[in-house]
Design an enzyme around this catalytic site. Structure first.
Site, PDB file in Angstrom:
ATOM      1  N   ARG A  46       0.736  -0.896   0.109  1.00  0.00           N
ATOM      2  CA  ARG A  46       0.177  -0.226  -0.130  1.00  0.00           C
ATOM      3  C   ARG A  46       0.617   1.581   0.421  1.00  0.00           C
ATOM      4  O   ARG A  46       0.968   1.900  -0.614  1.00  0.00           O
ATOM      5  CB  ARG A  46      -0.821   0.100   1.057  1.00  0.00           C
ATOM      6  CG  ARG A  46      -1.261   1.389   1.753  1.00  0.00           C
ATOM      7  CD  ARG A  46      -2.953   1.463   2.072  1.00  0.00           C
ATOM      8  NE  ARG A  46      -2.776   0.235   3.515  1.00  0.00           N
ATOM      9  CZ  ARG A  46      -2.392   0.252   4.244  1.00  0.00           C
ATOM     10  NH1 ARG A  46      -1.019   2.033   5.040  1.00  0.00           N
ATOM     11  NH2 ARG A  46      -2.662  -0.120   4.793  1.00  0.00           N
ATOM     12  N   TYR A  98     -15.767  18.131 -14.956  1.00  0.00           N
ATOM     13  CA  TYR A  98     -16.146  16.694 -15.011  1.00  0.00           C
ATOM     14  C   TYR A  98     -17.253  17.101 -13.850  1.00  0.00           C
ATOM     15  O   TYR A  98     -17.167  16.689 -13.097  1.00  0.00           O
ATOM     16  CB  TYR A  98     -14.915  15.982 -14.723  1.00  0.00           C
ATOM     17  CG  TYR A  98     -14.864  14.183 -14.792  1.00  0.00           C
ATOM     18  CD1 TYR A  98     -15.187  13.482 -15.622  1.00  0.00           C
ATOM     19  CD2 TYR A  98     -15.211  13.610 -13.374  1.00  0.00           C
ATOM     20  CE1 TYR A  98     -15.907  12.600 -15.918  1.00  0.00           C
ATOM     21  CE2 TYR A  98     -15.098  12.590 -13.919  1.00  0.00           C
ATOM     22  CZ  TYR A  98     -15.223  11.337 -14.712  1.00  0.00           C
ATOM     23  OH  TYR A  98     -15.869  10.574 -14.629  1.00  0.00           O
ATOM     24  N   ASP A 170      -6.675  19.751 -13.545  1.00  0.00           N
ATOM     25  CA  ASP A 170      -6.954  18.555 -13.970  1.00  0.00           C
ATOM     26  C   ASP A 170      -6.331  18.648 -15.419  1.00  0.00           C
ATOM     27  O   ASP A 170      -6.869  19.103 -16.660  1.00  0.00           O
ATOM     28  CB  ASP A 170      -8.131  18.899 -13.564  1.00  0.00           C
ATOM     29  CG  ASP A 170      -9.055  17.416 -14.177  1.00  0.00           C
ATOM     30  OD1 ASP A 170      -8.039  16.475 -15.237  1.00  0.00           O
ATOM     31  OD2 ASP A 170      -9.783  17.006 -13.804  1.00  0.00           O
ATOM     32  N   LYS A 195      -7.544   8.065 -18.963  1.00  0.00           N
ATOM     33  CA  LYS A 195      -8.371   8.389 -20.579  1.00  0.00           C
ATOM     34  C   LYS A 195      -6.717   8.680 -20.882  1.00  0.00           C
ATOM     35  O   LYS A 195      -6.243   7.280 -21.599  1.00  0.00           O
ATOM     36  CB  LYS A 195      -8.732   9.669 -20.060  1.00  0.00           C
ATOM     37  CG  LYS A 195      -9.479   9.978 -18.699  1.00  0.00           C
ATOM     38  CD  LYS A 195     -11.071   8.858 -19.300  1.00  0.00           C
ATOM     39  CE  LYS A 195     -11.604   9.117 -17.807  1.00  0.00           C
ATOM     40  NZ  LYS A 195     -11.583   9.798 -17.244  1.00  0.00           N
TER      41      LYS A 195
HETATM   42  C1  LIG Z   1     -13.144  10.862 -15.981  1.00  0.00           C
HETATM   43  C2  LIG Z   1     -12.228  12.644 -15.977  1.00  0.00           C
HETATM   44  C3  LIG Z   1     -12.262  12.287 -14.328  1.00  0.00           C
HETATM   45  C4  LIG Z   1     -12.234  11.055 -12.993  1.00  0.00           C
HETATM   46  O1  LIG Z   1     -11.317  10.080 -14.032  1.00  0.00           O
HETATM   47  P1  LIG Z   1     -11.246   8.644 -13.005  1.00  0.00           P
HETATM   48  O2  LIG Z   1     -10.287   7.512 -13.590  1.00  0.00           O
HETATM   49  O3  LIG Z   1     -13.179   7.723 -14.537  1.00  0.00           O
HETATM   50  O4  LIG Z   1     -12.154   8.372 -11.871  1.00  0.00           O
HETATM   51  C5  LIG Z   1     -11.515  13.390 -13.811  1.00  0.00           C
HETATM   52  N1  LIG Z   1     -11.764  14.171 -14.505  1.00  0.00           N
HETATM   53  C6  LIG Z   1     -12.128  14.795 -15.600  1.00  0.00           C
HETATM   54  C7  LIG Z   1     -11.294  15.420 -16.400  1.00  0.00           C
HETATM   55  C8  LIG Z   1     -11.632  13.247 -16.582  1.00  0.00           C
HETATM   56  O5  LIG Z   1     -12.412  13.310 -17.585  1.00  0.00           O
END
Ligand SMILES: *Cc1c(COP(=O)(O)O)cnc(C)c1O
Length: 379
Positions: A46, A98, A170, A195
């Site tokens: 962990r 998001y 982000d 992504k």
């Molecule tokens: C998908 C996404 C998230 C969340 O991420 P996960 O891996 O699905 O938990 C946060 N911010 C943006 C811009 C996203 O596209």
């Protein structure tokens, strides 16, 4: 080392035991000790795992940061950022956000006494006008999801620095291939690595990268205390994905441009949202802080009909109707009923997420096939 080399070699060393070129998948929860505390740097998975460590070094390298952290999902990464705060603290966040982040902020952390302001961040003065003595974090998404608004990271960082506030970005949509927030003055860069970083729609993962040593220590403490970490197998897949990030992003951007221009010239399309257009309200900022414009595009059909939008996404054959984005394959989504369904209708319509809005994640297939698919679906 330049970016296109960092994706492959950044923060990496060959395996010490046998010289394996790829970091081995250390599928272990614990590590032998010769005497209590006598270990080789790893005690429990962990806290640390060698495969995850290799990945965390890669995250740091590609974002031009000092410390990288891997999480079980993008949401687990954002969850950790908000846990840096305490009750009474305030956050100024992008309003076009998001959906999952909006849900985490309003449904989870509001309960713990953290206050969130959701605002349009098209100019830095607006951000500054929400700052008070309780403000501890500015949270920026750029380009925003799904409206492709552009926020000036450098201007936001000046507001943050002047008021001793953290700036978190982000960077999921842009990736460090297009935009490096730490270089622009951000304190924390976050990814849904699910992504573009992973890039193959086969792993769910999150990332944080910072420069400051004290901030890194706090994040490491939270990462180990809460335990939202990825396993070694997923860490390996992510490392493998990142090795082709630069060539994938190059093609996503090339295909994105062709498709954005095709849609903009289509008689049945009312509006196309893509930061590469000179007519985009913040095109100049996009041009200054991004190296290219990527493959995320949103559009609205003429007449703004929910039924037309649903018909189009159902008819698409190469574009798959699915949540998520950033994989090699093209995806189409209907934000109002999918990714943004958790945001109340009045709230989402204020930012432009109308019922007829369709979002495309343009993949790296042959662009002629993608255009032909859109042509048959839009008619
Ligand atoms: C998908 C996404 C998230 C969340 O991420 P996960 O891996 O699905 O938990 C946060 N911010 C943006 C811009 C996203 O596209």
């Amino acid at each position: 080392m330049k970016f296109n080399t960092k994706t492959i070699h950044g923060g990496q060393e060959h395996d010490k035991a046998y010289g394996a070129v790829m970091p081995p998948i250390y599928q272990t929860s614990t590590y032998a000790q010769s005497t209590p505390g006598g270990h080789k740097g790893f005690e429990y998975s962990r806290t640390h795992n060698p495969t995850r460590k290799a990945l965390e070094n890669s995250f740091a390298s590609i974002e031009n940061g000092k410390h990288g952290f891997a999480f079980a999902s993008g949401m687990a990464a954002i969850d950790t950022v908000i846990k840096l705060l305490k009750p009474g603290d305030e956050v100024i966040s992008t309003n076009d956000l998001y959906g999952g982040s909006y849900r985490l902020f309003t449904k989870v952390f509001s309960k713990y006494g953290i206050k969130f302001h959701f605002i349009g961040m098209d100019n830095a003065d607006k951000i500054a006008s929400y700052v008070n003595e309780n403000t501890k974090l500015i949270w920026v998404e750029t380009p925003t999801n799904p409206m492709m608004n552009i926020i000036d990271i450098k201007a936001a960082s000046e507001v943050a620095k002047a008021n001793n506030i953290l700036l978190g970005v982000d960077n999921t949509f842009a990736t460090p291939y297009l935009q490096r927030p730490l270089d622009l003055g951000a304190d924390i860069v976050m990814h849904s690595a699910t992504k573009y970083l992973g890039g193959h729609s086969d792993v769910v993962m999150g990332a944080l990268v910072v420069n400051d040593d004290d901030l890194a220590e706090e994040i490491a403490f939270l990462q180990n205390s809460s335990g939202g970490v990825p396993g070694p197998q997923d860490s390996f897949l992510m490392l493998r994905g990142i090795k082709t990030l630069h060539i994938r992003m190059q093609r996503h951007s090339e295909n994105g441009k062709v498709i954005a221009e095709y849609l903009a010239s289509h008689p049945k399309i009312e509006k196309v949202y893509w930061p590469g257009f000179e007519s985009h309200p913040n095109h100049d900022v996009a041009k200054a802080q991004m190296d290219d414009f990527g493959g995320m595009i949103s559009f609205v059909t003429k007449g703004n009909s929910y039924e037309d939008a649903i018909k189009i996404v159902e008819k698409l054959k190469i574009f798959t109707l699915a949540e998520s984005l950033g994989g090699v394959e093209s995806l189409a989504g209907h934000p109002a009923s999918m990714t943004h369904a958790s945001i109340p209708k009045e709230e989402r319509e204020k930012t432009g997420v109308v019922d007829a809005l369709i979002r495309l994640s343009v993949g790296i297939e042959d662009v002629d096939d993608l255009i032909a698919d859109l042509e048959q679906a839009i008619g």
